[in-house]
Write a protein that holds these residues in place. Structure first.
Motif, PDB file in Angstrom:
ATOM      1  N   ARG A  57      24.852   2.547   1.786  1.00 14.02           N
ATOM      2  CA  ARG A  57      24.182   3.651   0.916  1.00 14.02           C
ATOM      3  C   ARG A  57      25.368   4.840   0.953  1.00 14.02           C
ATOM      4  O   ARG A  57      25.401   5.075  -0.320  1.00 14.02           O
ATOM      5  N   GLU A  58      26.272   5.093   1.890  1.00 14.26           N
ATOM      6  CA  GLU A  58      27.310   5.793   1.600  1.00 14.26           C
ATOM      7  C   GLU A  58      28.337   5.477   0.392  1.00 14.26           C
ATOM      8  O   GLU A  58      28.742   6.266  -0.593  1.00 14.26           O
ATOM      9  N   ASP A  59      28.652   4.275   0.072  1.00  9.64           N
ATOM     10  CA  ASP A  59      29.371   3.610  -1.006  1.00  9.64           C
ATOM     11  C   ASP A  59      28.577   3.918  -2.304  1.00  9.64           C
ATOM     12  O   ASP A  59      29.247   4.243  -3.246  1.00  9.64           O
ATOM     13  N   TYR A  60      27.403   3.736  -2.196  1.00  6.29           N
ATOM     14  CA  TYR A  60      26.514   3.736  -3.375  1.00  6.29           C
ATOM     15  C   TYR A  60      26.456   5.290  -3.953  1.00  6.29           C
ATOM     16  O   TYR A  60      26.679   5.594  -5.148  1.00  6.29           O
ATOM     17  N   VAL A  61      26.183   5.961  -3.047  1.00  2.91           N
ATOM     18  CA  VAL A  61      26.037   7.408  -3.237  1.00  2.91           C
ATOM     19  C   VAL A  61      27.563   8.001  -3.963  1.00  2.91           C
ATOM     20  O   VAL A  61      27.508   8.882  -4.840  1.00  2.91           O
ATOM     21  N   ARG A  62      28.401   7.546  -3.206  1.00  4.99           N
ATOM     22  CA  ARG A  62      29.998   7.908  -3.761  1.00  4.99           C
ATOM     23  C   ARG A  62      30.086   7.629  -5.089  1.00  4.99           C
ATOM     24  O   ARG A  62      30.638   8.244  -5.905  1.00  4.99           O
ATOM     25  N   GLU A  63      29.759   6.266  -5.462  1.00  4.18           N
ATOM     26  CA  GLU A  63      30.227   5.652  -6.484  1.00  4.18           C
ATOM     27  C   GLU A  63      29.248   6.253  -7.706  1.00  4.18           C
ATOM     28  O   GLU A  63      29.809   6.558  -8.803  1.00  4.18           O
ATOM     29  N   ARG A  64      28.064   6.663  -7.532  1.00  2.00           N
ATOM     30  CA  ARG A  64      27.026   6.839  -8.589  1.00  2.00           C
ATOM     31  C   ARG A  64      27.010   8.421  -8.682  1.00  2.00           C
ATOM     32  O   ARG A  64      26.320   9.034  -9.765  1.00  2.00           O
ATOM     33  N   THR A  65      27.614   9.157  -7.982  1.00  6.27           N
ATOM     34  CA  THR A  65      27.261  10.463  -7.844  1.00  6.27           C
ATOM     35  C   THR A  65      28.044  10.993  -9.366  1.00  6.27           C
ATOM     36  O   THR A  65      29.426  10.666  -9.519  1.00  6.27           O
TER      37      THR A  65
ATOM     38  N   LEU B 166      10.712   0.996  -0.974  1.00 10.29           N
ATOM     39  CA  LEU B 166       9.737   0.166  -1.720  1.00 10.29           C
ATOM     40  C   LEU B 166      10.029  -1.602  -1.423  1.00 10.29           C
ATOM     41  O   LEU B 166       9.111  -2.182  -1.311  1.00 10.29           O
ATOM     42  N   ALA B 167      11.255  -1.716  -1.378  1.00 10.76           N
ATOM     43  CA  ALA B 167      11.609  -2.976  -0.854  1.00 10.76           C
ATOM     44  C   ALA B 167      11.095  -3.555   0.274  1.00 10.76           C
ATOM     45  O   ALA B 167      10.610  -4.916   0.405  1.00 10.76           O
ATOM     46  N   ALA B 168      10.953  -2.582   1.299  1.00 11.36           N
ATOM     47  CA  ALA B 168      10.214  -3.021   2.450  1.00 11.36           C
ATOM     48  C   ALA B 168       8.722  -3.253   2.588  1.00 11.36           C
ATOM     49  O   ALA B 168       8.233  -3.784   3.511  1.00 11.36           O
ATOM     50  N   VAL B 169       7.980  -2.775   1.449  1.00 10.43           N
ATOM     51  CA  VAL B 169       6.648  -3.051   1.529  1.00 10.43           C
ATOM     52  C   VAL B 169       5.807  -3.913   0.260  1.00 10.43           C
ATOM     53  O   VAL B 169       4.877  -4.153   0.139  1.00 10.43           O
ATOM     54  N   HIS B 170       6.856  -4.148  -0.640  1.00 11.37           N
ATOM     55  CA  HIS B 170       6.501  -4.992  -1.761  1.00 11.37           C
ATOM     56  C   HIS B 170       7.266  -6.370  -1.492  1.00 11.37           C
ATOM     57  O   HIS B 170       8.118  -6.525  -1.057  1.00 11.37           O
TER      58      HIS B 170
ATOM     59  N   ALA C  95      18.559   9.801  -3.211  1.00 11.31           N
ATOM     60  CA  ALA C  95      17.107   9.556  -3.153  1.00 11.31           C
ATOM     61  C   ALA C  95      16.918   8.382  -3.870  1.00 11.31           C
ATOM     62  O   ALA C  95      15.862   7.653  -3.696  1.00 11.31           O
ATOM     63  N   SER C  96      17.518   7.771  -4.865  1.00 17.87           N
ATOM     64  CA  SER C  96      17.393   6.763  -5.376  1.00 17.87           C
ATOM     65  C   SER C  96      17.436   5.505  -4.560  1.00 17.87           C
ATOM     66  O   SER C  96      16.915   4.374  -4.819  1.00 17.87           O
ATOM     67  N   TRP C  97      18.727   5.703  -3.855  1.00 20.80           N
ATOM     68  CA  TRP C  97      18.894   4.606  -2.770  1.00 20.80           C
ATOM     69  C   TRP C  97      17.726   4.443  -1.773  1.00 20.80           C
ATOM     70  O   TRP C  97      17.096   3.197  -1.743  1.00 20.80           O
ATOM     71  N   ASP C  98      17.333   5.407  -1.305  1.00 23.24           N
ATOM     72  CA  ASP C  98      16.204   5.444  -0.217  1.00 23.24           C
ATOM     73  C   ASP C  98      14.959   5.119  -0.850  1.00 23.24           C
ATOM     74  O   ASP C  98      14.290   4.336  -0.117  1.00 23.24           O
TER      75      ASP C  98
ATOM     76  N   HIS D  27      12.443   9.314  -9.370  1.00 20.54           N
ATOM     77  CA  HIS D  27      13.771   9.317  -8.524  1.00 20.54           C
ATOM     78  C   HIS D  27      14.411   8.024  -8.696  1.00 20.54           C
ATOM     79  O   HIS D  27      15.674   8.059  -8.135  1.00 20.54           O
ATOM     80  N   SER D  28      14.230   7.033  -9.396  1.00 18.75           N
ATOM     81  CA  SER D  28      14.906   5.929  -9.588  1.00 18.75           C
ATOM     82  C   SER D  28      16.110   6.352 -10.457  1.00 18.75           C
ATOM     83  O   SER D  28      17.069   5.489 -10.857  1.00 18.75           O
ATOM     84  N   LEU D  29      16.082   7.167 -11.156  1.00 23.41           N
ATOM     85  CA  LEU D  29      17.018   7.710 -12.129  1.00 23.41           C
ATOM     86  C   LEU D  29      17.364   6.752 -13.454  1.00 23.41           C
ATOM     87  O   LEU D  29      18.258   7.040 -13.619  1.00 23.41           O
ATOM     88  N   GLY D  30      16.485   6.110 -13.675  1.00 23.54           N
ATOM     89  CA  GLY D  30      16.484   5.273 -14.788  1.00 23.54           C
ATOM     90  C   GLY D  30      17.723   4.264 -14.289  1.00 23.54           C
ATOM     91  O   GLY D  30      17.494   3.577 -13.356  1.00 23.54           O
ATOM     92  N   GLY D  31      18.646   3.867 -15.278  1.00 22.48           N
ATOM     93  CA  GLY D  31      19.675   3.033 -15.011  1.00 22.48           C
ATOM     94  C   GLY D  31      19.212   1.726 -15.482  1.00 22.48           C
ATOM     95  O   GLY D  31      18.225   1.188 -15.804  1.00 22.48           O
ATOM     96  N   GLY D  32      20.221   0.795 -15.477  1.00 23.93           N
ATOM     97  CA  GLY D  32      20.005  -0.587 -16.030  1.00 23.93           C
ATOM     98  C   GLY D  32      19.824  -0.750 -17.531  1.00 23.93           C
ATOM     99  O   GLY D  32      19.944   0.377 -18.175  1.00 23.93           O
ATOM    100  N   ARG D  33      19.417  -1.782 -18.029  1.00 21.99           N
ATOM    101  CA  ARG D  33      19.134  -1.766 -19.418  1.00 21.99           C
ATOM    102  C   ARG D  33      18.269  -3.070 -19.555  1.00 21.99           C
ATOM    103  O   ARG D  33      18.706  -4.352 -19.367  1.00 21.99           O
ATOM    104  N   LEU D  34      17.199  -2.931 -19.984  1.00 22.18           N
ATOM    105  CA  LEU D  34      16.113  -3.823 -20.163  1.00 22.18           C
ATOM    106  C   LEU D  34      16.037  -3.962 -21.752  1.00 22.18           C
ATOM    107  O   LEU D  34      15.062  -3.542 -22.571  1.00 22.18           O
ATOM    108  N   GLY D  35      17.116  -4.601 -22.331  1.00 24.06           N
ATOM    109  CA  GLY D  35      17.138  -4.965 -23.710  1.00 24.06           C
ATOM    110  C   GLY D  35      18.334  -5.680 -23.781  1.00 24.06           C
ATOM    111  O   GLY D  35      19.118  -5.551 -23.055  1.00 24.06           O
ATOM    112  N   PHE D  36      18.463  -6.111 -25.191  1.00 25.99           N
ATOM    113  CA  PHE D  36      19.593  -6.663 -25.697  1.00 25.99           C
ATOM    114  C   PHE D  36      20.496  -5.903 -26.557  1.00 25.99           C
ATOM    115  O   PHE D  36      19.645  -4.880 -27.301  1.00 25.99           O
ATOM    116  N   PRO D  37      21.764  -5.904 -26.643  1.00 29.18           N
ATOM    117  CA  PRO D  37      22.781  -6.906 -25.746  1.00 29.18           C
ATOM    118  C   PRO D  37      22.972  -6.285 -24.424  1.00 29.18           C
ATOM    119  O   PRO D  37      22.719  -5.117 -24.119  1.00 29.18           O
ATOM    120  N   GLY D  38      23.234  -7.307 -23.540  1.00 28.60           N
ATOM    121  CA  GLY D  38      23.748  -6.848 -22.377  1.00 28.60           C
ATOM    122  C   GLY D  38      22.883  -6.473 -21.282  1.00 28.60           C
ATOM    123  O   GLY D  38      22.936  -5.371 -20.801  1.00 28.60           O
TER     124      GLY D  38
END
Length: 267
Positions: A193-201, A118-122, A110-113, A169-180
């Motif tokens: 999509r299949e790769d992403y779901v497999r890697e992130r599950t 959203l990328a298709a409309v923004h 769902a996070s991928w979808d 449904h974005s599930l958080g993720g990333g880091r908006l802060g220092f460091p890194g």
């Protein structure tokens, strides 16, 4: 203080007043009261949660059944809808325990979808890396922004980024802060999509604390607290240790009408 997950097991009649039943079941473990022994305190705030982020349950083919429970709104009142096929609880017979990774897999998909929808409309976004480069190399880009507050606010204000990161449904993720600082892992992902779901599950089944129908709070490490006793004086035997770790196996074996509710607590 930290957060914890607990699955509360309630009798079938609790479906008529889930909130009242939770209040009664959890009261013996509330920390902010003089009525409970200090060593029995386990929580001071709680929310029904799990359907929006894969921490709950997969529905066993009953996605639209009104008996399924879904996440409480966020603290500001914003709705927190479940991913289709997921929920935060319901009668045990309506929940699917056959695949321990199903809930996480559906949430990641769902996070991928969501991102691609959203990328298709923004309008396309400026990558986080570009903001960091400007902050680092252009003293006029974000003046007096020692900690990067303006930098990350500007990045997050982009319509696509706002719409995605503000959605549960974005599930958080990333880091908006220092460091890194790092963007959400779906942004700029090179695979499909299949790769992403497999890697992130999440690669393991969930193993939460459990509040049993007979009033035992079993922590995931096997520690047991009884609702009726001072922990140092309890004469009762807790549920057999063979079921812990592995709370999902315990839950799956409960009678089908048992109401299960997954909570995220501050403790």
């Amino acid at each position: 203080m930290a957060g914890l997950w607990v699955t509360v097991c309630l009798p079938p009649a609790a479906a008529a007043d889930v909130e009242g039943a939770l209040e009664r079941a959890l009261a013996p473990f509330f920390t902010d009261t003089s009525d409970n022994p200090p060593d029995r305190g386990m929580w001071d705030s709680r929310r029904i949660r799990g359907g929006s982020d894969g921490m709950g349950f997969a529905a066993a083919g009953h996605e639209d059944d009104p008996r399924l429970l879904h996440d409480d709104p966020w603290y500001d009142g914003t709705p927190c809808p479940s991913v289709f096929g997921l929920c935060a609880g319901g009668p045990r017979a309506l929940l699917d325990f056959s695949d321990p990774l199903a809930a996480s897999r559906r949430a990641v998909a769902a996070s991928w979808d969501l991102w691609h929808r959203l990328a298709a409309v923004h309008p396309s976004h400026v990558p986080l890396h570009d903001f960091v480069e400007r902050w680092t190399n252009d003293p006029d880009a974000f003046p007096d922004d020692r900690w990067g507050d303006a930098l990350f606010t500007a990045y997050r204000a982009q319509p696509l980024i706002t719409a995605y990161l503000d959605h549960p449904h974005s599930l958080g993720g990333g880091r908006l802060g220092f460091p890194g600082p790092a963007e959400h892992p779906v942004i700029g992902y090179d695979g499909d999509r299949e790769d992403y779901v497999r890697e992130r599950t999440y690669p393991y089944g969930r193993d939460t604390d459990v509040l049993t129908p007979d009033g035992w709070w079993r922590e995931s490490d096997g520690t047991a607290l009884h609702a009726s006793c001072d922990p140092g004086l309890c004469p009762h035997d807790p549920p057999g240790p063979a079921v812990w770790p592995g709370s999902e196996a315990y839950l799956a074996a409960l009678p089908g009408e048992t109401l299960l509710v997954r909570l995220r607590c501050h403790a």
